[in-house]
Design a protein around this motif. Structure first.
Motif, PDB file in Angstrom:
ATOM      1  N   SER A 198     -29.009   5.122  40.051  1.00 18.10           N
ATOM      2  CA  SER A 198     -30.292   5.786  40.259  1.00 18.10           C
ATOM      3  C   SER A 198     -31.360   5.156  39.371  1.00 18.10           C
ATOM      4  O   SER A 198     -31.189   5.067  38.153  1.00 18.10           O
ATOM      5  CB  SER A 198     -30.174   7.269  39.913  1.00 18.10           C
ATOM      6  N   GLY A 199     -32.448   4.746  39.991  1.00 13.90           N
ATOM      7  CA  GLY A 199     -33.566   4.212  39.212  1.00 13.90           C
ATOM      8  C   GLY A 199     -34.369   5.325  38.559  1.00 13.90           C
ATOM      9  O   GLY A 199     -35.076   5.105  37.579  1.00 13.90           O
ATOM     10  N   TYR A 200     -34.251   6.526  39.104  1.00  8.03           N
ATOM     11  CA  TYR A 200     -35.085   7.640  38.636  1.00  8.03           C
ATOM     12  C   TYR A 200     -34.556   8.285  37.351  1.00  8.03           C
ATOM     13  O   TYR A 200     -35.256   9.045  36.709  1.00  8.03           O
ATOM     14  CB  TYR A 200     -35.178   8.717  39.719  1.00  8.03           C
ATOM     15  N   HIS A 201     -33.318   8.029  37.004  1.00 11.59           N
ATOM     16  CA  HIS A 201     -32.756   8.662  35.811  1.00 11.59           C
ATOM     17  C   HIS A 201     -32.678   7.702  34.625  1.00 11.59           C
ATOM     18  O   HIS A 201     -32.196   8.069  33.563  1.00 11.59           O
ATOM     19  CB  HIS A 201     -31.354   9.216  36.119  1.00 11.59           C
ATOM     20  N   LEU A 202     -33.120   6.472  34.840  1.00 15.48           N
ATOM     21  CA  LEU A 202     -33.033   5.462  33.789  1.00 15.48           C
ATOM     22  C   LEU A 202     -34.090   5.730  32.718  1.00 15.48           C
ATOM     23  O   LEU A 202     -35.280   5.662  32.978  1.00 15.48           O
ATOM     24  CB  LEU A 202     -33.249   4.076  34.422  1.00 15.48           C
ATOM     25  N   ALA A 203     -33.658   6.086  31.528  1.00 10.98           N
ATOM     26  CA  ALA A 203     -34.574   6.436  30.439  1.00 10.98           C
ATOM     27  C   ALA A 203     -33.877   6.077  29.126  1.00 10.98           C
ATOM     28  O   ALA A 203     -32.667   5.854  29.117  1.00 10.98           O
ATOM     29  CB  ALA A 203     -34.871   7.933  30.489  1.00 10.98           C
ATOM     30  N   PRO A 204     -34.640   6.035  28.010  1.00  9.97           N
ATOM     31  CA  PRO A 204     -34.009   5.635  26.741  1.00  9.97           C
ATOM     32  C   PRO A 204     -32.735   6.432  26.429  1.00  9.97           C
ATOM     33  O   PRO A 204     -31.742   5.874  25.964  1.00  9.97           O
ATOM     34  CB  PRO A 204     -35.103   5.907  25.712  1.00  9.97           C
ATOM     35  N   ASP A 205     -32.742   7.741  26.706  1.00  8.64           N
ATOM     36  CA  ASP A 205     -31.566   8.540  26.316  1.00  8.64           C
ATOM     37  C   ASP A 205     -30.426   8.487  27.340  1.00  8.64           C
ATOM     38  O   ASP A 205     -29.350   9.009  27.079  1.00  8.64           O
ATOM     39  CB  ASP A 205     -31.968   9.988  26.005  1.00  8.64           C
ATOM     40  N   THR A 206     -30.639   7.905  28.513  1.00 12.20           N
ATOM     41  CA  THR A 206     -29.532   7.787  29.463  1.00 12.20           C
ATOM     42  C   THR A 206     -29.012   6.355  29.542  1.00 12.20           C
ATOM     43  O   THR A 206     -27.973   6.094  30.142  1.00 12.20           O
ATOM     44  CB  THR A 206     -29.966   8.197  30.889  1.00 12.20           C
ATOM     45  N   LEU A 207     -29.767   5.443  28.933  1.00  9.26           N
ATOM     46  CA  LEU A 207     -29.435   4.027  29.037  1.00  9.26           C
ATOM     47  C   LEU A 207     -27.994   3.724  28.659  1.00  9.26           C
ATOM     48  O   LEU A 207     -27.297   2.962  29.322  1.00  9.26           O
ATOM     49  CB  LEU A 207     -30.380   3.214  28.139  1.00  9.26           C
ATOM     50  N   GLY A 208     -27.542   4.373  27.573  1.00 11.88           N
ATOM     51  CA  GLY A 208     -26.195   4.120  27.076  1.00 11.88           C
ATOM     52  C   GLY A 208     -25.143   4.345  28.144  1.00 11.88           C
ATOM     53  O   GLY A 208     -24.161   3.599  28.258  1.00 11.88           O
ATOM     54  N   GLN A 209     -25.362   5.368  28.977  1.00 15.70           N
ATOM     55  CA  GLN A 209     -24.386   5.684  30.021  1.00 15.70           C
ATOM     56  C   GLN A 209     -24.394   4.638  31.139  1.00 15.70           C
ATOM     57  O   GLN A 209     -23.355   4.305  31.694  1.00 15.70           O
ATOM     58  CB  GLN A 209     -24.664   7.077  30.573  1.00 15.70           C
ATOM     59  N   TYR A 210     -25.564   4.119  31.442  1.00 18.06           N
ATOM     60  CA  TYR A 210     -25.653   3.037  32.431  1.00 18.06           C
ATOM     61  C   TYR A 210     -24.888   1.809  31.918  1.00 18.06           C
ATOM     62  O   TYR A 210     -24.140   1.165  32.653  1.00 18.06           O
ATOM     63  CB  TYR A 210     -27.114   2.640  32.679  1.00 18.06           C
ATOM     64  N   VAL A 211     -25.118   1.505  30.647  1.00 18.26           N
ATOM     65  CA  VAL A 211     -24.480   0.329  30.047  1.00 18.26           C
ATOM     66  C   VAL A 211     -22.958   0.492  30.068  1.00 18.26           C
ATOM     67  O   VAL A 211     -22.218  -0.422  30.419  1.00 18.26           O
ATOM     68  CB  VAL A 211     -24.990   0.107  28.597  1.00 18.26           C
ATOM     69  N   GLU A 212     -22.524   1.714  29.712  1.00 18.13           N
ATOM     70  CA  GLU A 212     -21.091   1.999  29.701  1.00 18.13           C
ATOM     71  C   GLU A 212     -20.466   1.788  31.084  1.00 18.13           C
ATOM     72  O   GLU A 212     -19.403   1.190  31.221  1.00 18.13           O
ATOM     73  CB  GLU A 212     -20.892   3.469  29.299  1.00 18.13           C
ATOM     74  N   GLU A 213     -21.159   2.303  32.117  1.00 13.95           N
ATOM     75  CA  GLU A 213     -20.622   2.181  33.473  1.00 13.95           C
ATOM     76  C   GLU A 213     -20.618   0.719  33.920  1.00 13.95           C
ATOM     77  O   GLU A 213     -19.666   0.252  34.570  1.00 13.95           O
ATOM     78  CB  GLU A 213     -21.427   3.045  34.452  1.00 13.95           C
ATOM     79  N   LEU A 214     -21.662  -0.019  33.563  1.00 12.32           N
ATOM     80  CA  LEU A 214     -21.696  -1.449  33.923  1.00 12.32           C
ATOM     81  C   LEU A 214     -20.560  -2.196  33.218  1.00 12.32           C
ATOM     82  O   LEU A 214     -19.865  -3.010  33.817  1.00 12.32           O
ATOM     83  CB  LEU A 214     -23.053  -2.065  33.559  1.00 12.32           C
ATOM     84  N   ASN A 215     -20.348  -1.877  31.934  1.00 10.71           N
ATOM     85  CA  ASN A 215     -19.266  -2.541  31.197  1.00 10.71           C
ATOM     86  C   ASN A 215     -17.895  -2.179  31.758  1.00 10.71           C
ATOM     87  O   ASN A 215     -16.969  -2.982  31.743  1.00 10.71           O
ATOM     88  CB  ASN A 215     -19.323  -2.155  29.710  1.00 10.71           C
ATOM     89  N   ARG A 216     -17.766  -0.954  32.254  1.00 14.31           N
ATOM     90  CA  ARG A 216     -16.494  -0.502  32.785  1.00 14.31           C
ATOM     91  C   ARG A 216     -16.217  -1.154  34.144  1.00 14.31           C
ATOM     92  O   ARG A 216     -15.151  -1.693  34.395  1.00 14.31           O
ATOM     93  CB  ARG A 216     -16.516   1.023  32.928  1.00 14.31           C
ATOM     94  N   SER A 217     -17.229  -1.128  35.029  1.00 14.91           N
ATOM     95  CA  SER A 217     -17.005  -1.619  36.399  1.00 14.91           C
ATOM     96  C   SER A 217     -17.289  -3.115  36.538  1.00 14.91           C
ATOM     97  O   SER A 217     -16.764  -3.762  37.443  1.00 14.91           O
ATOM     98  CB  SER A 217     -17.863  -0.833  37.383  1.00 14.91           C
TER      99      SER A 217
END
Ligand SMILES: [Zn+2]
Length: 486
Positions: A198-217
């Protein structure tokens, strides 16, 4: 809309399942057997000489003009009015006997563009969103859709991406309910091998979770709107984080790729994004080659470049792949720079040196001059996260800037210099520092927002066309979800 609301109320696991179901349906329609044949044929043609390619293009153009004259009311009338015999149209140059077709004419007389040769049961409805002008809804055919996707996949496969490559997709349509405040901010399309972020949820405090998912998948390929991918890149750079793996490919679509965005992605991900330009109306397509140059896909549309008032060349094209809705000499609303040099990569066709973006992405100076390509002002500005120029008086620019940490007065001074170099004393530049920049309804970031376009002082200049929708990507339209759930 009701079904979209239903989707948003489903548990997350069911949403994953719906995304996969839609993905499965797409695999069996858009990428069905016709697609494979189209892809193989398109890949064969990229080994042709330029001359062979142009003969192919003009032959398709000839047949298409005859088809339009015989089966489309608008053209029957136009040909009669201009006293043109369709048999006399043999090459792209011959098309000059017709006026350029604007989007507003197509919008006003839409039904007159339907070909009687294609039965409504064979229609596939598609649409462009349009940001300032209205959208356009029109029919295409399955074969036409598959050919368009074949040309887009020809570009991707040239880069080394395969139909089996997993894609981290960062598009404008969100498949994650906006009210959701906890991860996962992504959904899986297993058959299509996509992780839909989701492009709409990308924010400084959610970034870590995006990074985690990218690193995982670890998807080898990142694709999406440049404004979203560059935001992810800027977040990574400003917080000193990096991915634990290096994506092999980045491709962008739907918006013009700005120099600053490209540079940020390259710094953050270690890969330079490759550019592919296409649009739903299929009136032109341009793809980057392995040498980093932009080639016109001459076998896909009959593209003309006409001098643009204000510099560059307007893209005007004939969509000979879509017999259901012929557009002859359609002004796409984009401006490019032409490239005189030939390319050593071996691909046929003309090359262009830059896609300047929407023809309305210009600013107006005090003296009335119009200047485009302003995104280059921000090219090396690592302290700027996002920018937008707003104008409602000639010679006055309001520059909205979202700062990165570390932005200082020095950066503002540097920006002022950059503007001054391009505009001299013909414009006052004011800065407005904002926490974020609003997107259009389609989730796109407009670079220049202007209130000048409809004012009398612009009446003497060529009116900019309403924008068409630059797609070239696996848009996850809500209507697809709707169709799947319904
Ligand atoms: Zn090339």
């Amino acid at each position: 809309m009701k079904t979209e609301a239903l989707y948003h109320r489903m548990p997350i696991s069911a949403q994953h399942a719906v995304c996969s179901l839609v993905g499965w349906r797409i695999q069996h329609t858009r990428f069905g057997s016709g697609f494979t044949q189209q892809l193989l044929a398109a890949e064969q043609r990229q080994r042709w000489s330029s001359d062979q390619m142009l003969v192919f293009r003009d032959r398709r153009l000839q047949n298409f003009v005859r088809h339009a004259a015989a089966t489309v009311p608008y053209y029957r009338e136009l040909f009669r009015e201009h006293g043109v015999n369709p048999e006399r149209i043999r090459t792209l140059d011959d098309m000059r006997v017709f006026p350029v077709l604007t989007k507003s004419v197509v919008q006003e007389r839409q039904q007159h563009f339907f070909s009687s040769a294609i039965k409504p049961r064979d229609w596939r409805m598609t649409h462009t969103s349009g940001t300032t002008g209205g959208g356009l809804r029109f029919p295409t055919t399955l074969a036409a859709m598959q050919e368009q996707w074949a040309v887009w996949w020809r570009f991707r496969r040239r880069l080394g991406i395969s139909l089996r490559t997993w894609c981290g997709y960062f598009g404008g349509r969100s498949v994650v309910p906006i009210a959701q405040t906890k991860a996962p901010y992504w959904r899986y399309n297993w058959p299509g091998r996509q992780i839909l972020f989701s492009g709409y949820h990308l924010a400084p405090d959610t970034l870590g979770q995006y990074v985690e998912e990218l690193n995982r998948s670890q998807p080898a390929w990142l694709h999406g709107y440049p404004s979203i991918l560059s935001l992810l890149a800027e977040h990574l750079l400003s917080t000193g984080q990096s991915l634990k793996y290096q994506p092999k490919f980045i491709t962008t679509g739907s918006e013009n790729l700005q120099a600053r965005q490209s540079a940020a992605m390259e710094r953050a991900f270690g890969v330079r994004p490759a550019n592919n330009y296409g649009l739903t109306e299929a009136a032109a397509n341009v793809s980057e080659c392995t040498h980093g140059r932009l080639h016109v896909d001459e076998d896909f549309a009959a593209v003309e470049f006409l001098p643009n008032n204000g510099g560059g060349w307007r893209v005007v094209g004939t969509n000979f792949t879509n017999p259901a809705f012929p557009l002859l000499r359609y002004d796409v609303g984009d401006v490019v720079e032409l490239d005189e040099r030939s390319c050593d990569c071996g691909l046929p066709g003309r090359t262009i040196s830059a896609i300047d973006g929407r023809s309305e992405d210009y600013v107006v100076l005090r003296n009335g001059a119009r200047i485009g390509r302003m995104d280059h002002v921000f090219k090396d500005m690592t302290a700027v996260r996002e920018a937008q120029i707003f104008q409602n008086r000639p010679g006055v620019l309001m520059v909205r800037v979202v700062k990165n940490p570390g932005f200082s007065e020095l950066d503002e001074r540097h920006l002022r210099q950059e503007f001054f170099q391009r505009l001299g004393d013909q414009a006052d530049v004011q800065f407005d520092y904002v926490p974020k920049i609003a997107r259009t309804q389609q989730g796109k970031l407009r670079f220049v927002v202007s209130g000048l376009r409809d004012t009398p002082e612009m009446a003497n200049s060529v009116p900019p066309a309403a924008p068409s929708d630059v797609t070239a990507d696996a848009d996850w339209e809500s209507r697809e979800l709707t169709a799947a759930i319904a």
